[in-house]
Design a protein around this motif. Structure first.
Motif, PDB file in Angstrom:
ATOM      1  N   LYS A   1       0.864  -1.177   0.000  1.00 50.90           N
ATOM      2  CA  LYS A   1       0.000   0.000   0.000  1.00 50.90           C
ATOM      3  C   LYS A   1       0.906   1.235   0.000  1.00 50.90           C
ATOM      4  O   LYS A   1       1.663   1.446   0.942  1.00 50.90           O
ATOM      5  N   VAL A   2       0.804   2.039  -1.056  1.00 53.21           N
ATOM      6  CA  VAL A   2       1.751   3.128  -1.294  1.00 53.21           C
ATOM      7  C   VAL A   2       1.050   4.476  -1.155  1.00 53.21           C
ATOM      8  O   VAL A   2      -0.086   4.652  -1.608  1.00 53.21           O
ATOM      9  N   GLN A   3       1.757   5.436  -0.529  1.00 51.51           N
ATOM     10  CA  GLN A   3       1.211   6.788  -0.407  1.00 51.51           C
ATOM     11  C   GLN A   3       2.340   7.810  -0.396  1.00 51.51           C
ATOM     12  O   GLN A   3       3.382   7.597   0.231  1.00 51.51           O
ATOM     13  N   VAL A   4       2.116   8.910  -1.118  1.00 49.61           N
ATOM     14  CA  VAL A   4       3.019  10.063  -1.082  1.00 49.61           C
ATOM     15  C   VAL A   4       2.445  11.059  -0.086  1.00 49.61           C
ATOM     16  O   VAL A   4       1.295  11.486  -0.213  1.00 49.61           O
ATOM     17  N   LYS A   5       3.261  11.424   0.923  1.00 49.28           N
ATOM     18  CA  LYS A   5       2.766  12.291   1.988  1.00 49.28           C
ATOM     19  C   LYS A   5       3.875  13.221   2.441  1.00 49.28           C
ATOM     20  O   LYS A   5       4.974  12.768   2.767  1.00 49.28           O
TER      21      LYS A   5
END
Length: 568
Positions: free
Chosen positions: A170-174
Motif C-alpha cells: 500500500k503506497v502513499q506520497v505524503k
C-alpha cells in the motif's frame, strides 16, 4: 607468349590476397551485425529519452546552459511529452512536441540569476539508455530502481520511471516522502546520491558582482575573552581553519561557518522585523499589492519574497526616522535569505507549481585534517531537530548529538581514512534518517527518528560546520536536497494509500512537478508483463557542436563523453 604467361601468373598470385581481404571484411561486418542483433535480441537494447520526467537524473531534449554570472552549467528542458523512444523509432518519437513548453529564459539554480537568454542556445538530444532486457527474469525489481516499461495503450511507446511500490504493498506520497504500508521509506546512501538535487555548489560564485552574497559565511561569535572572532579564512575552493597560537583561549573557542540560502529576487516566503510605529510623514503601504506591509497591532514590518533594492530605496527616501530606516534595512537583508524550496532549474515557469519548502538535505565537502588535535563538527536541521556529528581527532571518536541531549545517541571509533589525505565527508538528514559517511563508509549506524506532531519550520540555514582547536581545510562545499514528491493529479496514492495487486508496481518520476506517473494515470499500477528491462548505462550521448560556414553558424551532433555514466 611467355610474357603473357608471366602476366597471367602474376595476376593469379594477387587474386587470392584481395579475395581473402574482401572476405575478411565481409565476414567481420556480418559477424558484427549478427552480434549486435543477438545482443539486442537477447541481452540489451538502446532507448533515447525525449522528456524531462526523470530530470536531472536522466535528461530528455534539453539545452545546456552556462550561467553568465557564476559559470555554473545546468540543463533546461525543452520537451515534456512523457515518453521514451526505442532507437529504432527515434525518428518519430514525439518530434511534434519538442517545442512544447519552451521558455525563452532560464534561472540559474546556483546563484539565482534569472532571465538567462536561451534564444541562441542549441538543443541537445536526450540521454540514450542501454537497457538489460532480461534483468527481471533473474530477479524482480527493487524499490528505488529505475525501470523501462511498455505503455499498455501504445505498445511502441516506452516509459522510464523509478519503482517505489512493490507487489502487494500500500503506497502513499505524503509531505514529500514515500510511505509503504504506513511506514516512511528511507533511502540508503547510494540511492540518496542517485536522486539528490543540487541546491548550491560553492565552487561557482559570481565574480565582480557587488550584489551577490556568498551562501557559506563565517559566523562572528563572541569568544571567552569577550571579543568577536572567527578562525575560518576563505580560500578559492572553501575555507581553512587555524588555531590562534597567540591566544590560548582560542583552543576552546568554537568557530562556525553557516550556510544561508541567499537569493537575488522573488520567493513566496514572508519576512518580518520589529517596528514600534510607522512614521507619521510616510503614507502607509498598500494593504494588498504593496511590497511592504505594517501591522501596528503586532508592531511588525513585513514583506513577501525578497525586497527589491528599488522598493527598499523608495521607502528609505521618504523618511529620516532612524528606527524606521534601520528596520527597513534589516528587512531588506533578512528577506534575501529564503527557505530552500523544491525548485527545478530544468523546468520552465509554465509547468512549475508553487515552490514548496523542503526539509531533507545532504551536505558534502572535501575535508583535509592536519595533526591529531581538536574537534570538527557538522550540524544540520530538518525543521524539528538539530543533529550534530562531532569528530574528535584527539580522542579518535565520532559521535552524533541531537538537540540538547546530554549524551550522544551514536558513538564510534574513528577509522584511519583521515590520515591518508583529503576525504569526502557527507552528512544527510533525509527521510527522517541521519547518515554520515567518509569516502562512502558510514561513520556510525543510521539514526532513524519518527514524525513529530509539531509542524516543521521553514529552513533558511540548513547546515553549518565548525572547529574547536583543530587545523582543517574544507573545500568543494555542496548542498543538496532530496526529491520532494508532489501530489501530481492526485488520483492514486496521495489522499489515501493505493493498494497494489501481486503483479503490479507503483512508479514515480524524479522530476515530480511535471512527471506523469502512477499518481496521475487512470490506472496507477504497472503490470509486471509490461516491464521491458533495467537501464544500466547512459551511452553515446551527444551535444551540439558549433560549425562555421563563412558568416553562417550551424550546429552538428558530437559525442559528449562527460554524460556517459552508470544508472543508479
Amino acid at each position: 607468349m611467355h610474357q603473357s604467361s608471366l602476366q597471367t601468373d602474376s595476376s593469379t598470385e594477387e587474386v587470392p590476397e584481395r579475395t581473402s581481404l574482401m572476405r575478411m571484411v565481409v565476414e567481420s561486418v556480418v559477424a558484427l551485425a549478427i552480434a549486435v542483433i543477438l545482443f539486442r535480441t537477447f541481452e540489451a537494447e538502446g532507448y533515447m529519452i525525449s522528456t524531462g520526467s526523470m530530470a536531472p537524473s536522466l535528461l530528455g531534449y534539453h539545452k545546456q546552459v552556462t550561467c553568465p554570472r557564476c559559470d555554473y552549467s545546468f540543463t533546461y528542458g525543452v520537451a515534456y511529452d512523457e515518453s521514451v523512444s526505442a532507437n529504432r523509432f527515434q525518428g518519430a518519437s514525439g518530434e511534434a512536441d519538442v517545442n512544447a513548453g519552451v521558455g525563452e529564459y532560464a534561472t540559474c539554480p546556483n546563484c539565482n540569476t534569472n532571465s538567462i537568454d536561451l534564444t541562441h542556445v542549441p538543443r541537445n538530444e536526450g540521454d540514450q539508455l542501454l537497457v538489460f532486457k532480461h534483468a527481471y527474469y533473474l530477479k524482480p525489481p527493487r524499490r528505488w530502481e529505475v525501470v523501462v516499461f511498455q505503455n499498455p495503450i501504445k505498445p511502441t511507446q516506452a516509459y522510464v520511471k523509478r519503482i517505489v511500490g512493490l507487489p502487494g504493498e500500500k503506497v502513499q506520497v505524503k509531505q514529500g516522502d514515500l510511505y509503504v504500508n504506513g511506514e516512511i521509506q528511507r533511502k540508503e546512501l547510494k540511492t540518496q546520491r542517485a536522486v539528490r538535487q543540487l541546491v548550491y555548489d560553492n565552487r561557482y560564485q559570481p565574480q565582480d558582482d557587488d550584489f551577490f552574497q556568498p551562501r557559506f559565511i563565517p559566523m562572528e561569535q563572541e569568544d571567552e575573552a569577550g571579543g568577536q572572532g572567527n578562525h575560518w579564512s576563505p580560500r578559492e575552493r572553501g575555507f581553512v581553519h587555524t588555531a590562534d597560537q597567540d591566544n590560548p583561549l582560542a583552543e576552546s573557542h568554537w568557530s562556525w561557518v553557516k550556510y544561508q540560502h541567499w537569493i537575488r529576487q522573488g520567493g513566496h516566503h514572508e519576512t518580518s522585523v520589529p517596528l514600534e510605529a510607522w512614521p507619521a510623514e510616510v503614507d502607509p503601504p498598500e494593504p494588498v499589492i504593496g511590497a511592504v506591509h505594517y501591522d501596528g497591532q503586532k508592531q511588525q514590518l513585513t514583506c513577501h519574497g525578497a525586497l527589491s533594492p528599488d522598493d527598499c530605496q523608495r521607502w528609505l527616501n521618504q523618511s529620516e526616522d532612524e528606527e524606521f530606516r534601520y528596520a527597513l534595512a534589516l528587512l531588506y537583508e533578512k528577506s534575501h535569505v529564503a527557505p530552500v524550496v523544491d525548485d527545478y532549474a530544468y523546468n520552465s515557469g509554465v509547468e512549475n507549481q508553487k515552490a514548496i519548502p523542503v526539509h531533507d538535505f545532504m551536505f558534502e565537502c572535501q575535508l583535509q585534517v592536519s595533526g591529531r588535535e581538536g574537534v570538527f563538527a557538522v550540524e544540520m536541521q530538518n525543521g524539528q531537530h538539530q543533529f550534530r556529528t562531532l569528530i574528535d581527532f584527539a580522542q579518535q571518536q565520532v559521535s552524533l548529538w541531537v538537540d540538547d541531549q546530554r549524551q550522544p545517541l551514536r558513538s564510534e571509533p574513528l577509522h584511519d581514512a583521515f590520515r591518508s589525505g583529503p576525504v569526502r565527508l557527507e552528512m544527510s538528514v533525509m527521510d527522517r534518517q541521519v547518515l554520515c559517511a567518509v569516502d562512502g563508509k558510514l561513520l556510525y549506524q543510521p539514526l532513524l527518528f519518527s514524525e513529530s506532531a509539531t509542524p516543521r519550520k521553514e529552513i533558511r540555514e540548513p547546515v553549518r560546520f565548525g572547529c574547536q582547536g583543530a587545523r582543517v581545510q574544507v573545500a568543494d562545499l555542496k548542498l543538496f536536497r532530496d526529491i520532494h514528491y508532489t501530489r501530481g493529479k492526485g488520483l492514486h496514492g496521495v489522499e489515501e494509500p493505493y493498494e497494489l495487486d501481486e503483479r503490479s508496481y507503483f512508479v514515480l518520476g524524479d522530476n515530480s512537478p511535471v512527471s506523469l506517473d502512477s499518481r496521475s494515470w487512470a490506472d496507477g499500477k504497472v503490470d509486471r508483463k509490461y516491464l521491458l528491462g533495467k537501464p544500466f548505462l547512459v551511452h553515446l550521448p551527444s551535444r551540439q557542436g558549433e560549425v562555421k560556414f563563412g558568416n553562417h553558424i550551424g550546429h552538428i551532433r558530437i559525442p559528449d563523453f562527460s554524460r556517459i555514466r552508470y544508472i543508479h
